[in-house]
Design a protein around this motif. Structure first.
Motif, mmCIF file in Angstrom:
data_model
loop_
_atom_site.group_PDB
_atom_site.id
_atom_site.type_symbol
_atom_site.label_atom_id
_atom_site.label_comp_id
_atom_site.label_asym_id
_atom_site.label_seq_id
_atom_site.Cartn_x
_atom_site.Cartn_y
_atom_site.Cartn_z
ATOM 1 N N ALA A 47 27.953 45.978 26.672
ATOM 2 C CA ALA A 47 28.942 46.511 27.614
ATOM 3 C C ALA A 47 29.473 47.864 27.170
ATOM 4 N N ASP A 48 29.532 48.790 28.112
ATOM 5 C CA ASP A 48 30.136 50.096 27.869
ATOM 6 C C ASP A 48 31.649 49.941 28.039
ATOM 7 N N ILE A 49 32.388 50.051 26.937
ATOM 8 C CA ILE A 49 33.844 49.849 27.001
ATOM 9 C C ILE A 49 34.614 51.166 26.915
ATOM 10 N N THR A 50 33.931 52.279 27.088
ATOM 11 C CA THR A 50 34.565 53.587 26.908
ATOM 12 C C THR A 50 35.781 53.770 27.805
ATOM 13 N N THR A 51 35.727 53.244 29.014
ATOM 14 C CA THR A 51 36.838 53.421 29.957
ATOM 15 C C THR A 51 37.426 52.084 30.427
ATOM 16 N N GLU A 52 37.278 51.050 29.602
ATOM 17 C CA GLU A 52 37.818 49.741 29.975
ATOM 18 C C GLU A 52 39.320 49.669 29.661
ATOM 19 N N TYR A 53 40.082 50.491 30.343
ATOM 20 C CA TYR A 53 41.523 50.575 30.074
ATOM 21 C C TYR A 53 42.284 49.322 30.512
ATOM 22 N N ALA A 54 41.721 48.583 31.455
ATOM 23 C CA ALA A 54 42.414 47.384 31.954
ATOM 24 C C ALA A 54 42.687 46.398 30.826
ATOM 25 N N LEU A 55 41.780 46.357 29.859
ATOM 26 C CA LEU A 55 41.944 45.418 28.746
ATOM 27 C C LEU A 55 43.177 45.749 27.919
ATOM 28 N N VAL A 56 43.293 47.016 27.481
ATOM 29 C CA VAL A 56 44.445 47.391 26.656
ATOM 30 C C VAL A 56 45.735 47.404 27.477
ATOM 31 N N ASP A 57 45.635 47.785 28.754
ATOM 32 C CA ASP A 57 46.825 47.783 29.608
ATOM 33 C C ASP A 57 47.357 46.366 29.792
ATOM 34 N N ASN A 58 46.447 45.408 29.907
ATOM 35 C CA ASN A 58 46.845 44.014 30.066
ATOM 36 C C ASN A 58 47.526 43.496 28.811
ATOM 37 N N ILE A 59 46.994 43.889 27.655
ATOM 38 C CA ILE A 59 47.614 43.482 26.390
ATOM 39 C C ILE A 59 49.017 44.063 26.272
ATOM 40 N N LYS A 60 49.181 45.334 26.653
ATOM 41 C CA LYS A 60 50.504 45.964 26.586
ATOM 42 C C LYS A 60 51.490 45.277 27.520
ATOM 43 N N VAL A 106 35.410 38.641 25.198
ATOM 44 C CA VAL A 106 35.027 39.291 26.461
ATOM 45 C C VAL A 106 33.761 40.117 26.302
ATOM 46 N N TYR A 107 33.663 40.788 25.142
ATOM 47 C CA TYR A 107 32.499 41.657 24.891
ATOM 48 C C TYR A 107 31.834 41.263 23.564
ATOM 49 N N PRO A 108 31.049 40.220 23.562
ATOM 50 C CA PRO A 108 30.397 39.800 22.310
ATOM 51 C C PRO A 108 29.375 40.838 21.844
ATOM 52 N N GLY A 109 29.309 41.024 20.534
ATOM 53 C CA GLY A 109 28.347 41.961 19.987
ATOM 54 C C GLY A 109 28.996 43.025 19.129
ATOM 55 N N ASP A 110 28.175 43.898 18.567
ATOM 56 C CA ASP A 110 28.656 44.940 17.670
ATOM 57 C C ASP A 110 29.088 46.184 18.436
ATOM 58 N N TYR A 111 29.932 46.974 17.761
ATOM 59 C CA TYR A 111 30.312 48.281 18.283
ATOM 60 C C TYR A 111 29.212 49.281 17.944
ATOM 61 N N GLN A 112 28.872 50.121 18.910
ATOM 62 C CA GLN A 112 27.894 51.177 18.640
ATOM 63 C C GLN A 112 28.110 52.341 19.608
ATOM 64 N N LEU A 113 27.900 53.533 19.105
ATOM 65 C CA LEU A 113 28.042 54.744 19.913
ATOM 66 C C LEU A 113 26.665 55.148 20.422
ATOM 67 N N LYS A 114 26.554 55.284 21.757
ATOM 68 C CA LYS A 114 25.267 55.631 22.349
ATOM 69 C C LYS A 114 25.352 57.015 22.989
ATOM 70 N N GLU A 115 24.271 57.763 22.773
ATOM 71 C CA GLU A 115 24.192 59.127 23.305
ATOM 72 C C GLU A 115 23.482 59.124 24.654
ATOM 73 N N HIS A 116 24.000 59.925 25.596
ATOM 74 C CA HIS A 116 23.333 60.065 26.892
ATOM 75 C C HIS A 116 23.618 61.455 27.443
#
Length: 224
Positions: free
Chosen positions: A79-92, A54-64
């Motif tokens: 993709a900013d996945i900081t608040t992509e709770y739907a993904l983990v909720d769907n897995i659960k 769903v989110y190809p690429g590396d993990y990285q922390l960005k400052e803003h």
């Protein structure tokens, strides 16, 4: 004689039955623990594959900057996945297991909530998990991890970027109470069968002993 025969016949059967019941319960519980560990390992690998898909690429922390303050967001690829709770909720919802994505030792995405319903984002991983999973980059299964005062069966695996660097962890867990209920529902029939078998065996033993004593009594009266 009657009571002596009862003791001689019943006590070994009772001891043998108890050994069978306890050993069966122990080995069956161990088997379920192993099955849970295997299920969690598979689920973790599927979660990682899903994240990469769903989110190809590396993990990285960005400052803003937000309202004049420095803030950080976790990106995977673009993709900013900081608040992509739907993904983990769907897995659960599909696995009935809690999921947490850690960046380094900090929870970013999680299905685990506090008593007031808030997600435990921004909280840290236990020191033992950091030293045994994050730092060496080795997956581990635990049968008694305390999270938010709740014991869990848990599987942690390191998250890596394409260069092989460990950037976080993925957690899959199931409350210990839930696993114990599953064990109890599976073990109770075994215990019930064992108890019923002991009762039936004891009944036949009583009948047999009674007949022998009656025969001996008749012989005694005959030779008297």
């Amino acid at each position: 004689i009657y009571y002596s025969m009862q003791a001689i016949s019943i006590l070994p059967l009772l001891l043998f039955g108890l050994i069978i019941i306890f050993s069966s319960t122990f080995f069956f519980s161990r088997a379920i623990h192993k099955e849970v560990a295997t299920e969690m390992e598979i689920s973790v690998e599927l979660c990682i594959s899903l994240l990469d898909s769903v989110y190809p690429g590396d993990y990285q922390l960005k400052e803003h900057t937000v309202q004049g303050k420095t803030a950080y967001s976790l990106f995977k690829g673009d993709a900013d996945i900081t608040t992509e709770y739907a993904l983990v909720d769907n897995i659960k919802s599909k696995t009935d297991m809690d999921v947490t994505l850690f960046y380094k030792d900090t929870r970013i995405l999680t299905t685990i909530r506090s008593w007031d319903g808030l997600r435990l984002v921004g909280t840290g991983a236990p020191e033992a998990i950091i030293s045994e999973v994050l730092e060496p980059g080795e997956p581990q299964f635990y049968d008694n991890v305390i999270i938010n005062q709740t014991p869990y069966f848990a599987y942690y695996t390191p998250l890596t970027n394409r260069d092989g660097s460990v950037v976080g962890m993925l957690f899959i867990g199931k409350p210990t109470e839930s696993v114990n209920k599953m064990i109890q529902s599976s073990v109770l029939p075994i215990i019930a069968i064992g108890v019923i078998s002991l009762i039936i065996t004891a009944w036949f033993s009583f009948r047999y002993a009674k007949q022998i004593v009656s025969t001996l009594q008749k012989l005694k009266e005959f030779f008297a």
